[in-house]
Write a protein that holds these residues in place. Structure first.
Motif, short mmCIF file in Angstrom:
data_model
loop_
_atom_site.label_atom_id
_atom_site.label_comp_id
_atom_site.label_asym_id
_atom_site.label_seq_id
_atom_site.Cartn_x
_atom_site.Cartn_y
_atom_site.Cartn_z
N ALA A 225 40.75 39.03 48.41
CA ALA A 225 42.04 39.51 48.91
C ALA A 225 41.95 40.98 49.28
O ALA A 225 41.03 41.70 48.87
N GLN A 236 50.87 45.18 46.98
CA GLN A 236 51.04 43.87 47.62
C GLN A 236 49.65 43.30 47.89
O GLN A 236 48.80 43.96 48.48
N LYS A 238 47.21 40.30 49.47
CA LYS A 238 47.13 39.24 50.47
C LYS A 238 45.79 38.54 50.33
O LYS A 238 44.73 39.10 50.64
N GLU A 240 42.87 36.05 51.23
CA GLU A 240 42.34 35.69 52.53
C GLU A 240 41.47 34.44 52.50
O GLU A 240 41.53 33.62 53.41
N ALA A 301 48.78 29.80 53.83
CA ALA A 301 49.64 30.96 54.07
C ALA A 301 50.77 31.08 53.05
O ALA A 301 51.15 32.18 52.66
N ALA A 304 49.42 32.86 50.08
CA ALA A 304 48.45 33.90 50.40
C ALA A 304 48.89 35.29 49.95
O ALA A 304 48.07 36.21 49.96
N GLN A 305 50.17 35.46 49.56
CA GLN A 305 50.63 36.80 49.21
C GLN A 305 51.32 36.81 47.86
O GLN A 305 52.00 35.85 47.48
N SER A 306 51.14 37.90 47.16
CA SER A 306 51.85 38.13 45.90
C SER A 306 51.87 39.63 45.65
O SER A 306 51.21 40.40 46.35
N TRP A 307 52.64 40.05 44.67
CA TRP A 307 52.65 41.46 44.31
C TRP A 307 52.22 41.61 42.86
O TRP A 307 52.30 40.67 42.08
#
Length: 339
Positions: A225, A236, A238, A240, A301, A304-307
């Motif tokens: 990521a 943040q 992301k 990949e 997707a 694919a994202q988290s914080w």
């Protein structure tokens, strides 16, 4: 030749004791009744030191000077003693007091943090990184986490990238999404090894890695990521791609005598004779597989994202909170807390 006396004069010793007694450093069991304190000249820097703050500042200064005063007085060094008893300026009192308070508080805080960190790590024992923690243990861990977060020595973690940089080993989590991985370690002949997160602060990349070990080989699952700083404590992330590592052969077939599964103990000794002849064939297949590159695949997707919010950070411990407030406690690679 006349002999030069190095003994301290009575006046010098009396003056020293007077100063030390006035600022509260003189021990009351010392023989001072013969000293006529009332006839000695007053000490200038004590006349205007009526506030508790000023007197505490003087105590700090004279405590630091005490060994030198005693040593110089015993050697008869009157000029040195006189210099050590010179009145400090108001600025010096303030600075030395604040410095001493900072040092004392820093020492006290370091000791308290060390105890809290060790207590937190000790509370993980038997929880399998959080999977087997009962409600009482979770409550204890959460309390220790909260105490450490309140004493976080790095209030802006995203500006301390040198501390964030490196490999961190997962010691505990309350994130239920990781529990399936941890639960794989309950399967016969399968062991979940190290779970780690490696941060490259210069490249702004993160790699999460889980290792698995079996009787014949070990492998790993990675998630690569990138990250961006969003606030003083938050990044943040992301994701990949995922990577399934190439299996690595073990030196020999390692099959235990028994395994526990679903509350039952299964005796594996009867199948030892069957498994060992298969080792050569299995090794041949594993060698073929091990010559292949790692398998890479894109991450969906919607996942694919988290914080990630870093709420405690020092040179060997990191506490982070993820989506939903889940807790992650990680220990820096090679830290003494791992052993």
């Amino acid at each position: 030749m006349a002999r030069v006396s190095t003994a301290p004069s009575g006046a010098m010793m009396a003056h020293s004791l007077y100063v030390l007694q006035t600022v509260g450093l003189h021990q009351t069991n010392c023989p001072t009744s013969s000293l006529a304190f009332g006839r000695l000249p007053s000490v200038p820097f004590l006349r205007n030191s009526n506030s508790a703050y000023a007197r505490q500042g003087l105590r700090v200064i004279m405590t630091k000077r005490l060994p030198s005063i005693v040593s110089a007085a015993a050697a008869g060094e009157e000029s040195e003693v006189a210099g050590l008893l010179e009145p400090p300026s108001d600025d010096a009192i303030d600075k030395e007091y604040q410095d001493a308070l900072y040092q004392d508080n820093a020492t006290e805080n370091d000791t308290e943090l060390t105890d809290l960190k060790q207590g937190l790590v000790d509370s993980f024992y038997g929880t399998q990184r959080g999977l087997r923690a009962n409600s009482d243990t979770r409550a204890e861990i959460n309390e220790l986490v909260t105490q450490l977060e309140a004493k976080n020595p790095t209030p802006v973690p995203t500006e301390a990238l040198t501390l964030l940089n490196g490999k961190w080993i997962l010691a505990y989590t309350s994130n239920s999404e990781l529990f399936p991985f941890l639960a794989l370690g309950s399967l016969p002949l399968v062991k979940v090894g190290e779970i780690s997160q490696t941060i490259d602060a210069l490249a702004f990349t993160v790699e999460n890695k889980v290792t698995f070990e079996g009787p014949l080989a070990s492998t790993s699952l990675k998630a690569a990521a990138s990250f961006e700083v969003r606030s003083p404590k938050c990044v943040q992330i992301k994701f990949e791609q995922g990577i399934i590592g190439t299996p690595q052969l073990t030196d020999s077939l390692d099959v235990p005598a028994s395994v526990d599964f679903l509350g039952q103990t299964i005796d594996l000794k009867p199948i030892w004779g069957v498994l060992h002849p298969l080792q050569d064939a299995a090794n041949s297949v594993a060698r073929t597989i091990s010559g292949q590159p790692p398998l890479k695949f894109p991450i969906q997707a919607d996942r694919a994202q988290s914080w990630l919010l870093t709420t405690y950070l020092d040179e060997d411990l990191r506490i982070s909170r993820g989506d939903g407030g889940s807790v992650f406690v990680l220990i820096k690679e090679n830290s003494a807390l791992l052993y």
